[in-house]
Design a protein around this motif. Structure first.
Motif, PDB file in Angstrom:
ATOM      1  N   PHE A 137       1.554  -0.372  15.058  1.00 12.17           N
ATOM      2  CA  PHE A 137       1.602   0.928  14.395  1.00 12.17           C
ATOM      3  C   PHE A 137       3.002   1.190  13.837  1.00 12.17           C
ATOM      4  CE2 PHE A 137      -2.221   1.367  16.871  1.00 12.17           C
ATOM      5  CZ  PHE A 137      -3.042   2.123  16.062  1.00 12.17           C
ATOM      6  N   HIS A 138       3.494   0.243  13.065  1.00 14.69           N
ATOM      7  CA  HIS A 138       4.750   0.422  12.346  1.00 14.69           C
ATOM      8  C   HIS A 138       4.555  -0.067  10.914  1.00 14.69           C
ATOM      9  CE1 HIS A 138       8.915   0.124  11.074  1.00 14.69           C
ATOM     10  NE2 HIS A 138       9.192   0.951  12.052  1.00 14.69           N
ATOM     11  N   PRO A 139       5.099   0.636   9.917  1.00 12.69           N
ATOM     12  CA  PRO A 139       4.821   0.242   8.533  1.00 12.69           C
ATOM     13  C   PRO A 139       5.503  -1.041   8.090  1.00 12.69           C
ATOM     14  CG  PRO A 139       6.367   2.083   8.601  1.00 12.69           C
ATOM     15  CD  PRO A 139       5.850   1.900  10.002  1.00 12.69           C
ATOM     16  N   ALA A 140       6.563  -1.459   8.786  1.00 11.50           N
ATOM     17  CA  ALA A 140       7.293  -2.665   8.383  1.00 11.50           C
ATOM     18  C   ALA A 140       7.805  -3.395   9.617  1.00 11.50           C
ATOM     19  CB  ALA A 140       8.451  -2.297   7.459  1.00 11.50           C
ATOM     20  N   PRO A 141       6.911  -3.840  10.493  1.00  9.70           N
ATOM     21  CA  PRO A 141       7.362  -4.353  11.792  1.00  9.70           C
ATOM     22  C   PRO A 141       8.131  -5.654  11.737  1.00  9.70           C
ATOM     23  CG  PRO A 141       5.006  -4.705  11.515  1.00  9.70           C
ATOM     24  CD  PRO A 141       5.450  -3.844  10.378  1.00  9.70           C
ATOM     25  N   LYS A 142       8.017  -6.403  10.650  1.00 11.01           N
ATOM     26  CA  LYS A 142       8.684  -7.701  10.586  1.00 11.01           C
ATOM     27  C   LYS A 142       9.887  -7.723   9.651  1.00 11.01           C
ATOM     28  CE  LYS A 142       6.646  -9.273  13.721  1.00 11.01           C
ATOM     29  NZ  LYS A 142       7.298  -9.879  14.896  1.00 11.01           N
ATOM     30  N   ALA A 143      10.294  -6.592   9.133  1.00  9.24           N
ATOM     31  CA  ALA A 143      11.444  -6.558   8.225  1.00  9.24           C
ATOM     32  C   ALA A 143      12.684  -7.101   8.922  1.00  9.24           C
ATOM     33  CB  ALA A 143      11.696  -5.137   7.737  1.00  9.24           C
ATOM     34  N   ARG A 144      13.508  -7.817   8.172  1.00  2.85           N
ATOM     35  CA  ARG A 144      14.715  -8.437   8.702  1.00  2.85           C
ATOM     36  C   ARG A 144      15.945  -8.084   7.872  1.00  2.85           C
ATOM     37  NH1 ARG A 144      11.659  -9.397  12.350  1.00  2.85           N
ATOM     38  NH2 ARG A 144      11.394 -11.353  13.501  1.00  2.85           N
ATOM     39  N   GLY A 145      15.963  -6.863   7.341  1.00  5.41           N
ATOM     40  CA  GLY A 145      17.149  -6.421   6.630  1.00  5.41           C
ATOM     41  C   GLY A 145      17.209  -6.805   5.172  1.00  5.41           C
ATOM     42  N   GLY A 146      16.179  -7.433   4.655  1.00  2.57           N
ATOM     43  CA  GLY A 146      16.137  -7.744   3.231  1.00  2.57           C
ATOM     44  C   GLY A 146      16.907  -8.974   2.810  1.00  2.57           C
ATOM     45  N   GLY A 147      17.544  -9.655   3.748  1.00  4.17           N
ATOM     46  CA  GLY A 147      18.319 -10.844   3.397  1.00  4.17           C
ATOM     47  C   GLY A 147      17.440 -12.054   3.153  1.00  4.17           C
TER      48      GLY A 147
END
Length: 495
Positions: A137-147
């Motif tokens: 229940f998170h909209p971007a659980p795998k984001a890693r800072g955009g790098g």
């Protein structure tokens, strides 16, 4: 003919869309009558109609217009969510859609990495490194800072990473430490006048500009790497060092889910007090459970947060003989060899409840300790038959003490982490393996048997608190500022 990579793209879309849809449907959408297996919803901000397949992990989103129903890929879903939240809140947000896109790109990179890497043989490691979906229940659980992937992929648990920790020497007169950090000294050898400080290689790269002067003037020296590999747990910035049976929690200046995962000074300064309280709560081993203590932290005074490392107990001193630890979040997401694949759901669930619930309630009732008992902080040791035999809890940073938060707020937080985030998800996974299984009578019995007034009241409460991660991130609220909405309570009699 589909492109060769179309299946991979569809898989990445599906993994990334499910938690985003969960957020949208929980926090914003209004249910409408739909066809069986295809729930329909109205989006109140834009007055659009959305339908999906499935409920626990929704998939196949479609939007209706004058031409009928049209399928949305992940990019289209992100655009839809942004337009809906902008209309609903009156606020613009360009950061969160970028994080949603980054989360999907990370999933694609992880899928590609997994295709060329064998899964770990150790079932505990496999469970920690299994989370391709992540927080459901998170909209971007795998984001890693955009790098770029090259910056983070070597350290990604979901790609089955393992790597040596970097070793630094910190000039003795600049070292700051609290608690028992002696285990760090076994990781290498520091030259005279210096103390040993392990560092996460990714954090060392991220913090390089801030550390340049310290390397130049000799306050910091590079000492190579540890002789043996560590591997990252589901928390990404926490690693396990099997050779020393030790967990190390590092700072990481990257946003993962709601927070920048730096070890903040205020959390480090309260660490001993919180850990002492949690250790006392588990001293009698309620239901055989254990607390993996955060013994202390070490850092450099000139880079207190950037270089901090927390020393956490390993597993060896706590595990019952003949048991295998598994991450609860891994059990919910699934991994090859998971005991849920072959378990009798009723027996497994009753054993899980008996190991996990009473210790958390006892810590609250008798010690004023509010565990952050969510899926990523709960380890379940299973016996040879795959049945839960013991629970182990971790992470003092997320623990609250009742004098700090008050009893009502503390109970709400425990209900969210233990019931909504943990029990509801485990029950859902079991029911998915065995359709028709009803987990809630057994859960009611365990809660009713404890004697805690709040637990008894939970059995008649119409709702449970659900955290609003999508709206929290869209409105720019602090990641630690939990906001809840009422969810139907499956524990209430007659539900």
């Amino acid at each position: 003919m589909p492109r060769p990579d179309s299946d991979d793209a569809a898989r990445a879309d599906a993994y990334a869309a499910a938690p985003l849809l969960n957020c949208l449907l929980r926090e914003v959408a209004e249910p409408r009558p739909g066809t069986p297996g295809r729930p329909e919803y109205r989006l109140p901000g834009t007055d659009r109609l959305l339908r999906v397949r499935g409920t626990r992990r929704p998939a196949g989103p479609e939007i209706r217009d004058t031409g009928g129903w049209h399928r949305l890929d992940h990019a289209g879903l992100v655009k839809l969510v942004a337009e809906e939240l902008g209309a609903l809140t009156g606020l613009a947000n360009h950061e969160l859609p970028a994080e949603m896109a980054d989360s999907r790109a990370v999933v694609a990179a992880l899928l590609a990495a997994r295709a060329r890497t064998a899964a770990p043989a150790d079932p505990y490691r496999r469970s920690e490194q299994s989370l391709l979906t992540g927080h459901p229940f998170h909209p971007a659980p795998k984001a890693r800072g955009g790098g770029p992937a090259a910056a983070w992929l070597p350290y990604a648990p979901e790609a089955y990473a393992a790597f040596p920790a970097a070793l630094l020497g910190v000039r003795e007169d600049t070292v700051v430490e609290d608690g028992d950090t002696s285990a760090l000294d076994a990781l290498g050898t520091a030259p005279p006048g210096y103390r040993l400080l392990p560092a996460h290689p990714w954090q060392l790269e991220l913090a390089a500009p801030a550390l340049a002067d310290a390397f130049a003037d000799g306050r910091l020296v590079r000492l190579g790497t540890t002789a043996r590999d560590s591997w990252p747990t589901a928390a990404v910035r926490t690693v396990y060092t099997p050779a020393h049976d030790l967990f190390l929690k590092f700072s990481l200046d990257v946003r993962i889910t709601n927070d920048i995962r730096r070890l903040w000074r205020h959390d480090l300064l309260r660490l001993r007090r919180v850990d002492d309280a949690a250790t006392a709560a588990f001293a009698a081993r309620p239901a055989g459970a254990a607390w993996l203590g955060d013994r202390g932290h070490r850092t450099a005074g000139f880079a207190y947060e950037e270089l901090a490392v927390v020393v956490r107990d390993g597993l060896g001193g706590y595990l019952r003989p003949g048991t295998t630890p598994l991450l609860a979040a891994g059990l919910v997401e699934g991994f090859p060899g998971s005991p849920l694949e072959r378990a009798d759901p009723a027996a497994w669930w009753e054993a899980y409840l008996a190991r996990v619930v009473p210790p958390a309630l006892t810590a609250f009732a008798d010690h004023g300790v509010v565990l952050e008992a969510h899926l990523q902080n709960t380890l379940v040791a299973v016996d040879a038959a795959g049945l839960p035999a013991q629970a182990l809890f971790r992470d003092a940073e997320g623990v609250k003490l009742l004098p700090e938060v008050g009893r009502e707020a503390g109970w709400e937080r425990l209900v969210y982490t233990l019931v909504v985030n943990n029990l509801v998800e485990v029950a859902g996974a079991l029911a998915e393996h065995r359709p028709g299984f009803d987990p809630w009578p057994a859960a009611r019995r365990v809660l009713a048997g404890h004697g805690l007034p709040e637990a008894a009241a939970l059995l008649t409460a119409p709702t449970l608190p659900g955290k609003t991660n999508l709206l929290l991130r869209w409105t720019g609220a602090d990641g630690a500022d939990a906001r809840y909405l009422p969810l139907p309570n499956p524990l209430a009699e007659g539900t």
